[in-house]
Design an enzyme around this catalytic site. Structure first.
Site, PDB file in Angstrom:
ATOM      1  N   GLU A  94     173.786 115.664 -52.655  1.00 66.15           N
ATOM      2  CA  GLU A  94     173.370 114.849 -51.611  1.00 66.15           C
ATOM      3  C   GLU A  94     172.563 113.564 -52.077  1.00 66.15           C
ATOM      4  O   GLU A  94     171.251 113.835 -52.310  1.00 66.15           O
ATOM      5  CB  GLU A  94     172.518 115.757 -50.560  1.00 66.15           C
ATOM      6  CG  GLU A  94     173.201 116.776 -49.926  1.00 66.15           C
ATOM      7  CD  GLU A  94     174.224 116.666 -48.929  1.00 66.15           C
ATOM      8  OE1 GLU A  94     174.535 115.480 -48.348  1.00 66.15           O
ATOM      9  OE2 GLU A  94     175.152 117.459 -48.698  1.00 66.15           O
ATOM     10  N   CYS A  97     167.523 109.416 -46.143  1.00 67.92           N
ATOM     11  CA  CYS A  97     168.564 108.706 -46.503  1.00 67.92           C
ATOM     12  C   CYS A  97     169.615 108.400 -45.566  1.00 67.92           C
ATOM     13  O   CYS A  97     170.425 107.612 -45.687  1.00 67.92           O
ATOM     14  CB  CYS A  97     169.242 109.923 -47.462  1.00 67.92           C
ATOM     15  SG  CYS A  97     169.495 111.571 -46.573  1.00 67.92           S
ATOM     16  N   LYS A 118     163.273 123.676 -57.215  1.00 73.96           N
ATOM     17  CA  LYS A 118     162.454 122.878 -57.730  1.00 73.96           C
ATOM     18  C   LYS A 118     161.997 121.837 -56.823  1.00 73.96           C
ATOM     19  O   LYS A 118     162.696 120.639 -56.668  1.00 73.96           O
ATOM     20  CB  LYS A 118     162.956 122.305 -58.980  1.00 73.96           C
ATOM     21  CG  LYS A 118     161.878 121.788 -59.900  1.00 73.96           C
ATOM     22  CD  LYS A 118     161.448 120.260 -60.163  1.00 73.96           C
ATOM     23  CE  LYS A 118     161.784 119.391 -59.623  1.00 73.96           C
ATOM     24  NZ  LYS A 118     160.629 118.530 -59.014  1.00 73.96           N
TER      25      LYS A 118
HETATM   26  P1  NAP Z   1     164.768 111.552 -57.072  1.00 75.72           P
HETATM   27  O1  NAP Z   1     163.854 110.796 -58.035  1.00 75.72           O
HETATM   28  O2  NAP Z   1     166.185 111.755 -57.673  1.00 75.72           O
HETATM   29  O3  NAP Z   1     163.771 112.758 -57.008  1.00 75.72           O
HETATM   30  C1  NAP Z   1     164.666 113.779 -56.562  1.00 75.72           C
HETATM   31  C2  NAP Z   1     164.522 115.233 -57.188  1.00 75.72           C
HETATM   32  O4  NAP Z   1     165.035 115.337 -58.366  1.00 75.72           O
HETATM   33  C3  NAP Z   1     162.685 115.566 -57.112  1.00 75.72           C
HETATM   34  O5  NAP Z   1     162.618 116.892 -57.090  1.00 75.72           O
HETATM   35  C4  NAP Z   1     162.337 115.225 -58.660  1.00 75.72           C
HETATM   36  O6  NAP Z   1     161.458 115.640 -59.312  1.00 75.72           O
HETATM   37  C5  NAP Z   1     163.839 115.809 -59.380  1.00 75.72           C
HETATM   38  N1  NAP Z   1     164.124 114.961 -60.669  1.00 75.72           N
HETATM   39  C6  NAP Z   1     163.757 113.779 -61.140  1.00 75.72           C
HETATM   40  N2  NAP Z   1     164.165 113.508 -62.356  1.00 75.72           N
HETATM   41  C7  NAP Z   1     164.896 114.655 -62.857  1.00 75.72           C
HETATM   42  C8  NAP Z   1     165.384 115.129 -63.875  1.00 75.72           C
HETATM   43  N3  NAP Z   1     165.355 114.281 -65.025  1.00 75.72           N
HETATM   44  N4  NAP Z   1     165.794 116.333 -63.990  1.00 75.72           N
HETATM   45  C9  NAP Z   1     165.834 117.188 -62.952  1.00 75.72           C
HETATM   46  N5  NAP Z   1     165.162 116.799 -61.742  1.00 75.72           N
HETATM   47  C10 NAP Z   1     164.736 115.542 -61.680  1.00 75.72           C
HETATM   48  O7  NAP Z   1     164.677 110.872 -55.630  1.00 75.72           O
HETATM   49  P2  NAP Z   1     163.559 110.778 -54.790  1.00 75.72           P
HETATM   50  O8  NAP Z   1     162.901 109.302 -54.841  1.00 75.72           O
HETATM   51  O9  NAP Z   1     162.549 111.816 -54.642  1.00 75.72           O
HETATM   52  O10 NAP Z   1     164.135 110.596 -53.579  1.00 75.72           O
HETATM   53  C11 NAP Z   1     164.657 109.654 -52.719  1.00 75.72           C
HETATM   54  C12 NAP Z   1     166.176 109.841 -52.741  1.00 75.72           C
HETATM   55  O11 NAP Z   1     166.839 111.018 -52.239  1.00 75.72           O
HETATM   56  C13 NAP Z   1     166.729 108.508 -52.178  1.00 75.72           C
HETATM   57  O12 NAP Z   1     167.732 107.974 -52.864  1.00 75.72           O
HETATM   58  C14 NAP Z   1     167.332 109.299 -50.681  1.00 75.72           C
HETATM   59  O13 NAP Z   1     168.532 108.540 -50.332  1.00 75.72           O
HETATM   60  C15 NAP Z   1     167.738 110.669 -51.431  1.00 75.72           C
HETATM   61  N6  NAP Z   1     168.087 111.627 -50.367  1.00 75.72           N
HETATM   62  C16 NAP Z   1     169.320 111.983 -49.967  1.00 75.72           C
HETATM   63  C17 NAP Z   1     169.547 112.726 -48.972  1.00 75.72           C
HETATM   64  C18 NAP Z   1     170.848 113.328 -48.654  1.00 75.72           C
HETATM   65  O14 NAP Z   1     170.962 114.392 -48.316  1.00 75.72           O
HETATM   66  N7  NAP Z   1     172.122 112.607 -49.015  1.00 75.72           N
HETATM   67  C19 NAP Z   1     168.406 113.398 -48.413  1.00 75.72           C
HETATM   68  C20 NAP Z   1     166.976 112.905 -48.667  1.00 75.72           C
HETATM   69  C21 NAP Z   1     166.998 111.970 -49.620  1.00 75.72           C
HETATM   70  P3  NAP Z   1     160.027 114.756 -59.482  1.00 75.72           P
HETATM   71  O15 NAP Z   1     159.437 114.934 -58.115  1.00 75.72           O
HETATM   72  O16 NAP Z   1     159.358 115.700 -60.242  1.00 75.72           O
HETATM   73  O17 NAP Z   1     160.499 113.350 -59.945  1.00 75.72           O
END
Ligand code: NAP
Length: 488
Positions: free
Chosen positions: A261, A295, A185
């Site tokens: 992650e 991240c 997804k």
């Molecule tokens: P996010 O809001 O958590 O979204 C990530 C994914 O989760 C998206 O596909 C999102 O879908 C989905 N999602 C959101 N709400 C959900 C729910 N209730 N149920 C199931 N899936 C759901 O994060 P983001 O803002 O896109 O990404 C930024 C974050 O990712 C930052 O905090 C960053 O540090 C972290 N990150 C971590 C790493 C690592 O390896 N540690 C790498 C890259 C990024 P939608 O797009 O439809 O909202």
């Protein structure tokens, strides 16, 4: 061979339907949602919008394909993965432009991600044939112990927008190498790159059913029924800590395997004995790679008082050379942020720091006009109370503060709930090891500003999650251990 198209022709030619078990199909009822161009805020194209029924169909396909994919010889699985790697390399230029169009980042950043993302297929093509077990005699001499590895089973991968390819391939590579099927997804902001990859995977010989890619505008609605279905055996997530925590809670019911992650808040610590020029070079990479939307991005710069002014002056000079503009413009080195929400967050964190007493050395103000642009920004004298030292900024902002002693530098670096990456600069090897061992993070860069490597275990501790991607550790996340007790 590379294919280079102009943006419009490319957008018209890329897949926009669901990839359901490898077939490109409309979503239930023909529903679609828009993908926007961060450089203009305008609609780029519309993609199919998966429903809960589409998700169930994808799981039907993944479950049906699981046993045969697990039985497929590891060498064969590896060769298919290697072909996917070659396909990505062949289409690298188109994929880079596509990624820039949907995500915003400058083309050099997209090219770097395509290269990095492809490597997970090459690396895990090689790991597929190295899944090992063991055979020993029971200590009491009354039998043999056989230990073997089996694929976990159908997996769900949920990925973020900041690395639209690599965050998926870091999961697909090991899962497929291990013999698992997978539903991906992708983030709703950036589904196009993953749909493009799905088409390449089909061309490379990934069998029907093994991989599905389901863009959707209502993430929870399609992932919740999957998490509740006992045929799913694992969820692997990259994204924010809040969503990750909720997914772990939801996975508890079915006792799913989970890999998380999550967010970071990386410290970049420069000691008084550091090579300041090298530290500045590393800082630019650690801060501005991917436009700061990584991240692993350095979020907080803790610099020894003795070298703070020199470091700040040199970093400001380097960061002022970044050219803000649409990511697809060849002159651009800093593209727009991904969306309006991200732009608001970055602006608010800078304003909060300035209100708390920080000084602006560079940038600090979003330009007028369309698109979600924010300039390279340097803040100094950032007080400990500022939110930017606690929260992930996810943008091109370097927040610098000083420290007087090694202990103070380590304490400042560890003063966060997150524990993903940290960077240290010192010429003293004893100090490097001492500090690296004291840092509460899953990864430490010593005298280098980029740490990601497909051959190394990537992952965090504390609120940055658990599980590792890449390296020889990465495939373990998709394997179960089976013990067979042999009488004599
Ligand atoms: P996010 O809001 O958590 O979204 C990530 C994914 O989760 C998206 O596909 C999102 O879908 C989905 N999602 C959101 N709400 C959900 C729910 N209730 N149920 C199931 N899936 C759901 O994060 P983001 O803002 O896109 O990404 C930024 C974050 O990712 C930052 O905090 C960053 O540090 C972290 N990150 C971590 C790493 C690592 O390896 N540690 C790498 C890259 C990024 P939608 O797009 O439809 O909202």
């Amino acid at each position: 061979m590379m294919y280079v198209m102009d943006a419009l022709a490319l957008i018209r030619s890329v897949p926009t339907k669901l990839s359901l078990g490898g077939d490109e199909v409309d979503a239930e009822g023909g529903a679609t949602f828009d993908v926007l161009d961060p450089a203009t805020g305008k609609v780029l194209t519309a993609v199919s919008d998966a429903s809960p029924a589409d998700a169930r169909r994808a799981l039907d396909a993944a479950y049906a394909a699981q046993a045969e994919w697990a039985r497929t010889p590891a060498r064969e699985r590896g060769e298919i993965l290697r072909t996917v790697y070659e396909k990505i390399v062949e289409h690298a230029e188109d994929m880079a432009l596509l990624m820039t169009l949907e995500m915003g980042k400058a083309l050099p950043d997209s090219r770097a991600e395509i290269k990095y993302g492809a490597e997970f297929f090459r690396w895990f093509a090689e790991e597929a044939v190295r899944i090992a077990g063991r055979y020993t005699q029971a200590p009491a001499g009354n039998g043999r112990i056989l230990v073997s590895k089996e694929p976990v089973g159908p997996c769900l991968a949920i990925t973020p927008w900041n690395f639209p390819l690599a965050m998926g391939t870091r999961k697909l590579g090991p899962a497929l190498a291990a013999g698992c099927t997978m539903i991906v997804k992708p983030a709703s902001e950036t589904p196009l790159t993953m749909l493009y990859l799905a088409r390449l995977m089909g061309e490379a010989g990934v069998p029907k059913g093994v991989v599905s890619v389901l863009p959707t505008s209502r993430a929870g609605d399609i992932t919740d029924p999957l998490l509740e279905d006992s045929r799913l055996r694992k969820v692997t997530f990259t994204g924010s800590t809040g969503v990750g925590r909720m997914l772990v809670e939801k996975s508890a019911k079915g006792l799913l395997r989970t890999s998380m992650e999550l967010g970071g808040n990386a410290p970049f610590v420069v000691f008084d004995d550091a090579d300041v020029d090298a530290a500045v070079e590393g800082a630019v990479l650690a801060k501005l790679r991917n436009g700061g939307e990584a991240c692993t991005a350095a979020n907080r710069f803790h610099v020894a008082d003795a070298v703070r002014e020199e470091f700040t002056t040199k970093l400001t000079e380097k960061m002022s050379a970044f050219v803000v503009g649409p990511g697809s413009d060849p002159e651009t080195t800093l593209g727009p942020l991904v969306n309006e929400k991200q732009l608001r967050t970055v602006s608010e964190l800078v304003e909060d720091a300035v209100d708390a007493g920080a000084k602006v050395r560079l940038g600090g103000k979003k330009p007028d006009g369309p698109g979600w642009f924010y300039p390279a920004t340097v803040l100094t004298d950032v007080p400990r109370s500022a939110r930017i030292l606690k929260e992930e900024v996810f943008g091109p902002v370097a927040a610098i503060s000083g420290f007087a002693s090694e202990e103070e530098g380590i304490a400042a670096a560890n003063d966060t709930e997150f524990g993903l990456a940290a960077y240290i600069y010192t010429r003293d090897l004893d100090r490097a090891l001492r500090v690296a061992e004291s840092l509460e993070t899953g990864m430490v860069g010593v005298n280098r500003g980029v740490i990601s490597d497909p051959a190394a275990p990537f992952g965090g501790i504390k609120s940055s999650g658990f599980g590792r991607e890449g390296g020889s550790e990465g495939i373990e996340e998709y394997l179960e251990t089976k013990y067979i007790a042999l009488e004599r």
